[in-house]
Design an enzyme around this catalytic site. Structure first.
Site, PDB file in Angstrom:
ATOM      1  N   LYS A  95       7.686 -12.717 -28.702  1.00 30.40           N
ATOM      2  CA  LYS A  95       7.832 -12.741 -30.158  1.00 30.40           C
ATOM      3  C   LYS A  95       8.647 -13.955 -30.601  1.00 30.40           C
ATOM      4  CE  LYS A  95       8.171  -8.826 -32.091  1.00 30.40           C
ATOM      5  NZ  LYS A  95       8.685  -7.483 -32.476  1.00 30.40           N
TER       6      LYS A  95
ATOM      7  N   ARG B  68      14.634  -7.048 -34.289  1.00 34.62           N
ATOM      8  CA  ARG B  68      13.502  -6.569 -33.494  1.00 34.62           C
ATOM      9  C   ARG B  68      13.637  -7.004 -32.043  1.00 34.62           C
ATOM     10  NH1 ARG B  68      10.735  -8.027 -38.469  1.00 34.62           N
ATOM     11  NH2 ARG B  68       9.402  -6.336 -39.204  1.00 34.62           N
TER      12      ARG B  68
ATOM     13  N   GLY C 180       5.555  -0.881 -29.529  1.00 31.57           N
ATOM     14  CA  GLY C 180       6.094   0.446 -29.783  1.00 31.57           C
ATOM     15  C   GLY C 180       7.043   0.979 -28.737  1.00 31.57           C
TER      16      GLY C 180
ATOM     17  N   MET D  17       9.994  -0.421 -27.704  1.00 29.66           N
ATOM     18  CA  MET D  17      11.414  -0.666 -27.955  1.00 29.66           C
ATOM     19  C   MET D  17      11.693  -0.575 -29.450  1.00 29.66           C
ATOM     20  SD  MET D  17      12.241  -3.594 -25.111  1.00 29.66           S
ATOM     21  CE  MET D  17      10.777  -4.549 -25.489  1.00 29.66           C
TER      22      MET D  17
ATOM     23  N   ARG E  74       0.776 -12.619 -31.598  1.00 32.81           N
ATOM     24  CA  ARG E  74       0.785 -12.496 -30.137  1.00 32.81           C
ATOM     25  C   ARG E  74      -0.656 -12.349 -29.669  1.00 32.81           C
ATOM     26  NH1 ARG E  74       3.721  -6.600 -30.473  1.00 32.81           N
ATOM     27  NH2 ARG E  74       2.052  -5.490 -31.539  1.00 32.81           N
TER      28      ARG E  74
ATOM     29  N   HIS F  49      -5.745  11.681   0.228  1.00 35.10           N
ATOM     30  CA  HIS F  49      -7.157  11.886   0.560  1.00 35.10           C
ATOM     31  C   HIS F  49      -8.010  11.961  -0.700  1.00 35.10           C
ATOM     32  CE1 HIS F  49     -10.691  14.499   1.345  1.00 35.10           C
ATOM     33  NE2 HIS F  49     -10.799  13.735   2.411  1.00 35.10           N
TER      34      HIS F  49
ATOM     35  N   ARG G  82     -16.216   1.993  11.608  1.00 35.17           N
ATOM     36  CA  ARG G  82     -15.033   2.461  12.353  1.00 35.17           C
ATOM     37  C   ARG G  82     -15.390   3.713  13.135  1.00 35.17           C
ATOM     38  NH1 ARG G  82      -9.979   4.485   8.963  1.00 35.17           N
ATOM     39  NH2 ARG G  82     -11.292   6.340   8.787  1.00 35.17           N
TER      40      ARG G  82
ATOM     41  N   GLU H  67      -3.536  -1.606  12.448  1.00 39.93           N
ATOM     42  CA  GLU H  67      -2.863  -0.665  11.537  1.00 39.93           C
ATOM     43  C   GLU H  67      -1.577  -0.112  12.135  1.00 39.93           C
ATOM     44  OE1 GLU H  67      -5.485   2.708  10.886  1.00 39.93           O
ATOM     45  OE2 GLU H  67      -6.556   2.207  12.725  1.00 39.93           O
TER      46      GLU H  67
ATOM     47  N   SER I 170      -9.553  -6.281  11.362  1.00 39.06           N
ATOM     48  CA  SER I 170      -9.544  -5.747  10.003  1.00 39.06           C
ATOM     49  C   SER I 170      -8.229  -5.007   9.842  1.00 39.06           C
ATOM     50  CB  SER I 170     -10.714  -4.800   9.775  1.00 39.06           C
ATOM     51  OG  SER I 170     -10.673  -4.277   8.457  1.00 39.06           O
TER      52      SER I 170
ATOM     53  N   GLY J 293      -5.888  -2.417   8.479  1.00 36.21           N
ATOM     54  CA  GLY J 293      -5.877  -1.117   7.801  1.00 36.21           C
ATOM     55  C   GLY J 293      -4.505  -0.906   7.182  1.00 36.21           C
ATOM     56  N   THR J 294      -4.314  -1.424   5.992  1.00 32.29           N
ATOM     57  CA  THR J 294      -2.967  -1.468   5.407  1.00 32.29           C
ATOM     58  C   THR J 294      -2.480  -0.122   4.896  1.00 32.29           C
ATOM     59  OG1 THR J 294      -3.982  -2.293   3.362  1.00 32.29           O
ATOM     60  CG2 THR J 294      -2.990  -3.922   4.849  1.00 32.29           C
ATOM     61  N   ASN J 295      -3.368   0.889   4.804  1.00 32.37           N
ATOM     62  CA  ASN J 295      -2.879   2.220   4.439  1.00 32.37           C
ATOM     63  C   ASN J 295      -1.926   2.728   5.524  1.00 32.37           C
ATOM     64  OD1 ASN J 295      -4.553   2.039   2.248  1.00 32.37           O
ATOM     65  ND2 ASN J 295      -6.055   3.508   2.990  1.00 32.37           N
ATOM     66  N   ASP J 296      -2.422   2.778   6.770  1.00 29.58           N
ATOM     67  CA  ASP J 296      -1.577   3.248   7.871  1.00 29.58           C
ATOM     68  C   ASP J 296      -0.501   2.235   8.236  1.00 29.58           C
ATOM     69  OD1 ASP J 296      -2.360   5.802   8.326  1.00 29.58           O
ATOM     70  OD2 ASP J 296      -3.731   5.359   9.966  1.00 29.58           O
TER      71      ASP J 296
ATOM     72  N   CYS K 292      -9.182  -3.724   4.983  1.00 29.71           N
ATOM     73  CA  CYS K 292     -10.015  -2.618   4.507  1.00 29.71           C
ATOM     74  C   CYS K 292      -9.186  -1.464   3.959  1.00 29.71           C
ATOM     75  CB  CYS K 292     -10.933  -2.115   5.616  1.00 29.71           C
ATOM     76  SG  CYS K 292     -10.060  -1.473   7.054  1.00 29.71           S
TER      77      CYS K 292
ATOM     78  N   TYR L 257     -12.437 -11.990   4.174  1.00 28.20           N
ATOM     79  CA  TYR L 257     -12.921 -11.045   3.170  1.00 28.20           C
ATOM     80  C   TYR L 257     -11.870  -9.978   2.898  1.00 28.20           C
ATOM     81  CZ  TYR L 257     -13.752  -7.765   7.027  1.00 28.20           C
ATOM     82  OH  TYR L 257     -13.585  -6.933   8.106  1.00 28.20           O
TER      83      TYR L 257
END
Length: 909
Positions: free
Chosen positions: A32, A103, A112, A114, A376, A490, A652, A779, A798, A800-803, A865, A885
């Protein structure tokens, strides 16, 4: 930052076509403040004022109010004097008073979230001077009652936190309206307004124990501090968390000379947009009110009128108002004040041309003079975002690179999933909220058990949490709602893969499977009751809400094509069925980065054979069951390979622990015992044997294949035979076989040997061959640490970034929902590491694994993945790491494609 540095500038002035700052200083002046300065520099009529920087907000949090006020008082006094000189009035003067607005202004728009205070500087004496100066007693007292109310709410804390509690000032006004038999604020007489001011001040005294402050300087410092405090208010924190904005940014404070839209019928206030924020159409539009101040337009207490005539006509058609009535009672600004409208129209075009983007503007008309209070870059829907970017590119006002960078990749979700009808949403009753785990909109009847999902034509599966056994029911249901679990639970992962609406982690839900009831805040919902899920916001809504299928515009296709021009990193998909694969191809996927074979075993005709295999005590028994599964798996792979004809498909091998496949309900256990001609006790004993204290770190992944090599043999055979069958049809299959959860080279070598021996055997049987790769999923942290040794044996990696995230942090991703929100709220973590890749920790393992692998094999194919493969900042990290990829769920493919292009553009800058 040296917070006690005396010499730096903390207050930046603007006004009378001059300014200390400009639009490039948003980090310091906030959006602003930077834009107010810029508008002055380009000749837009802006009320003069000054900006206290975002750095001062941080200093305030460190130093406290008294020290901060002492630090900036000299600069603020000079800035007030500058406003006085320009406006020809004096702050606090009884005869010629200057009033100001206070302001907030963060570096990004947080509409809205603040606080704001208007008409600051009034007291019992100044109000008389304002009335005499303007010769408008009603205006002066109206401004005073507004100021007491706003200052009381914002600074003195009179407004209650709960939306159900009544604002004491509103209660006083409503009582007076009832007594006087009037409806609108504009119906108050001068005496009414005087009485309100008196009653408001009494309410302040009663509520706070102190008199309402009369010293304008005390009022000013109170408002400044209140704005700084609002940066850490509940609304602002929630908004920042939702959008991933860091808490350390802070907010600026903007103090401006007041201009008045409530001086009579020649005054007004409004909000306008240079283009349609909903559709992106190049149509100037907005709303205004006569004889009102800024808050009135958004408060909803009066019906705003449209700025343009065409907008008024459209609005009247929706409201079913005859044109004659509209023109008389709801004229557009274009019709009512044509000169002002033409001036506003000129400014909106000038501002869009200057900023080269759609603008959201606020304005006030004071006694026939137009002032622009703010501009803005306007908030917009996903559809509008795409259309505006492509239109601006075609107009020649932005480059191709700029068009791509204008896209907020995550907002593309809005275009790809069913959406609720806007009108229907306005009438909706929200009963609870959870995590927006998978976007879209779903309406259906509650079912509590996955195998009963088909009981109703449209069902919402409501579970405490889901498991792989629920897959079929999840696929049938229109939407999924769970009380537990996070963004990578899951339910969340599977739902995103299906492109199905899902809300997870809705902790307010009390689910009783025995009574088949869902209880929220004491209200009970039963099986068969209708609810609706907004997967984009996490809102759970009572009853039916109409939905509509999204229509992908031509601009969307143009944007996707443009993204391919700028990126070198490919985008694959995580897909477990031909249906998912086809959806992903439609969205531009360039292969499959993860096919989870375990999902194929949960269908009704397969789970029996899978359970027989698991419960068998002999290799022979297991092989008999696996021979039954072989044609089913082969058929699945044929369908997926055909859908991805010519594109690589990473499969897999079996990953989850075996206990997930066995029945845990007595009735199903008894049925299985009868089918296998063994006792119920034997079934129970085997199930008990499979139970583990920590199954995620137990007998799963490659450990299953090493223990039971016949499983790996069956899966490898199914993959290779499927590829050969397609070859006979003239369809190219490109299988990449991935070994999960390895932590040692020996684990990889063991399973790779089984795969290659099986492939050679099939090639000999068929007297034919195909090309295939054998790689692994990285992983486990140890695998990243020895990636150079693994790469000597593997064809691809590959991540496996979850585990990998779970094991690096030591967080259970299904239980972290209990503490992660608190961590984020307290600043211990800036974001959920299961949603946004932790680049400092997990990311370093990914970089290390990639670099180590390529130090041995320079052309090693590397991808990701995990769920992070569709999150824009994580995609950028993968690009900068040099991955070939990323892979994500089908409905996130367009997001990843845009993010990949943006990463390439940024890297060249």
């Amino acid at each position: 930052m040296d917070t006690l540095q005396e010499t730096k500038t903390r207050v930046f002035k603007f006004g009378d076509k001059t300014a200390d700052g400009n639009s490039k200083m948003k980090n310091l002046l906030g959006g602003k403040g930077a834009n107010l300065a810029e508008m002055n520099l380009i000749g837009i009529p802006v009320p003069p004022g000054f900006t206290i920087t975002t750095e001062v907000c941080t200093e305030y949090n460190l130093l406290g109010q008294e020290a901060l006020v002492n630090l900036i008082t000299p600069e603020v006094e000079k800035a007030i004097e500058n406003i006085e000189n320009i406006m020809g009035a004096k702050f606090g003067d009884k005869e010629n008073p200057l009033l100001v607005s206070v302001r907030s202004g963060a570096r990004v728009s947080m509409p809205g979230m603040m606080d704001t205070v208007l008409n600051l500087g009034l007291n019992d004496e100044v109000v008389l001077g304002l009335a005499a100066k303007t010769k408008n007693e009603r205006f002066a007292w109206d401004s005073y009652r507004r100021f007491i109310q706003m200052y009381g709410d914002v600074v003195l804390g009179m407004k209650q936190e709960s939306k159900d509690d009544i604002d004491p000032f509103e209660e006083i006004m409503e009582a007076l309206k009832h007594k006087r038999g009037i409806v609108l604020d504009t119906d108050f007489t001068v005496q009414d307004l005087k009485d309100l001011c008196y009653d408001f001040k009494n309410a302040v005294k009663k509520g706070t124990g102190h008199d309402f402050p009369t010293d304008p300087w005390e009022q000013l410092w109170g408002a400044v501090v209140a704005v700084f405090n609002s940066w850490n208010g509940n609304r602002a924190i929630y908004y920042r968390t939702m959008n991933g904005y860091p808490s350390e940014w802070g907010t600026a404070v903007n103090v401006q000379a007041m201009v008045y839209g409530n001086m009579g019928n020649n005054s007004g206030t409004g909000v306008c947009f240079t283009r349609d924020a909903g559709t992106g159409e190049n149509l100037f539009n907005g709303e205004y009110l006569i004889n009102a101040q800024g808050e009135d337009v958004v408060a909803g207490t009066r019906t705003p009128q449209q700025i343009t005539k065409i907008g008024s006509i459209r609005w009247a058609e929706l409201a079913k108002i005859e044109e004659e009535e509209r023109a008389k009672n709801y004229p557009s600004l274009e019709e009512l004040m044509p000169t002002i409208y033409n001036e506003l129209n000129e400014y909106q075009q000038k501002l869009e041309d200057h900023y080269r983007d759609m603008q959201d503007m606020e304005f006030t008309i004071q006694d026939g003079k137009l002032w622009i209070l703010q501009t803005r870059n306007g908030k917009r829907t996903g559809a509008a975002m795409v259309k505006i970017a492509v239109d601006k590119l075609k107009e020649g006002s932005i480059t191709e690179e700029e068009a791509l960078l204008r896209i907020e990749a995550n907002k593309l979700d809005e275009l790809l999933h069913p959406v609720f009808d806007t009108k229907a949403l306005k009438r909706a009753h929200v009963i609870a909220h959870g995590l927006p785990a998978s976007p879209g909109a779903a309406t259906g009847q509650i079912v509590f058990f996955a195998d009963e999902a088909a009981k109703f034509k449209s069902s919402i599966l409501v579970r405490i949490e889901t498991s792989p056994e629920d897959l079929e029911g999840m696929n049938i249901a229109k939407g999924i709602l769970t009380a537990r679990g996070g963004m990578t639970s899951h339910a969340a992962v599977v739902a995103r893969g299906m492109g199905k609406c899902c809300i997870s982690g809705a902790g307010a839900l009390q689910i009783n499977y025995k009574t088949r009831t869902l209880t929220v805040d004491g209200h009970e919902y039963h099986e068969g009751d209708w609810i609706s899920l907004n997967g984009s916001t996490g809102y759970i809504i009572e009853g039916k809400v109409a939905t509509s299928e999204p229509e992908l515009s031509g601009e969307f296709a143009e944007l996707m094509k443009l993204s391919d021009k700028y990126t070198t990193m490919k985008v694959r998909t995580n897909a477990d069925s031909p249906k998912d694969a086809k959806v992903a191809v439609k969205f531009g996927a360039q292969g499959i980065g993860l096919t989870r074979t375990e999902h194929m075993f949960f269908e009704a005709d397969r789970i029996k054979a899978m359970r027989e295999m698991i419960l068998s005590d002999t290799i022979k028994g297991r092989k008999i069951a696996l021979e039954e599964l072989l044609p089913m798996q082969r058929s699945d792979f044929e369908g997926i390979f055909e859908a991805m004809a010519g594109l690589p498909v990473t499969v897999r091998l079996l990953d989850p622990p075996l206990h997930e496949f066995v029945p845990h309900v007595l009735v199903t256990q008894r049925e299985l015992a009868e089918e296998m001609h063994i006792s119920l006790e034997q079934v129970k004993a085997k199930i008990a044997e499979l139970e583990e204290f920590n199954p995620m770190l137990g007998h799963r992944g490659c450990r299953l294949g090493i223990t039971y090599p016949e499983i790996t043999e069956m899966q490898a055979r199914a993959i290779i035979e499927a590829a050969l069958n397609l070859k006979e049809k003239g369809i190219v299959a490109v299988p990449e076989i991935m070994i999960p959860l390895i932590g040692t080279v020996a684990e990889f070598e063991n399973q790779a040997a089984v795969i290659r021996a099986t492939a050679d055997k099939v090639f000999e049987e068929r007297n034919d061959t195909i090309e295939y790769l054998v790689g692994t999923m990285i992983e486990i942290p140890r695998a990243a640490l020895i990636a150079d040794l693994i790469a000597a044996k593997a064809d691809f990696f590959s991540f496996g970034t979850n585990d990998l995230t779970q094991m690096t942090f030591g967080y259970s991703r299904d239980d972290a929902g209990k503490f992660l929100p608190i961590y984020i709220e307290k600043g211990i973590l800036t974001s959920d590491p299961f949603e946004v890749l932790d680049q400092q920790g997990v990311g370093q393992l990914v970089k290390m694994g990639t670099n180590k692998g390529r130090s041995v094999k320079p052309n090693l194919k590397v991808g990701i993945c995990g769920e992070h493969g569709g999150e824009p900042s994580s995609v950028e990290f993968c690009y900068n790491t040099g991955m070939n990829y990323v892979s994500c769920s089908p409905f996130r493919v367009p997001i990843a494609r845009i993010a990949s292009a943006q990463a390439a553009i940024k890297a060249k800058a």
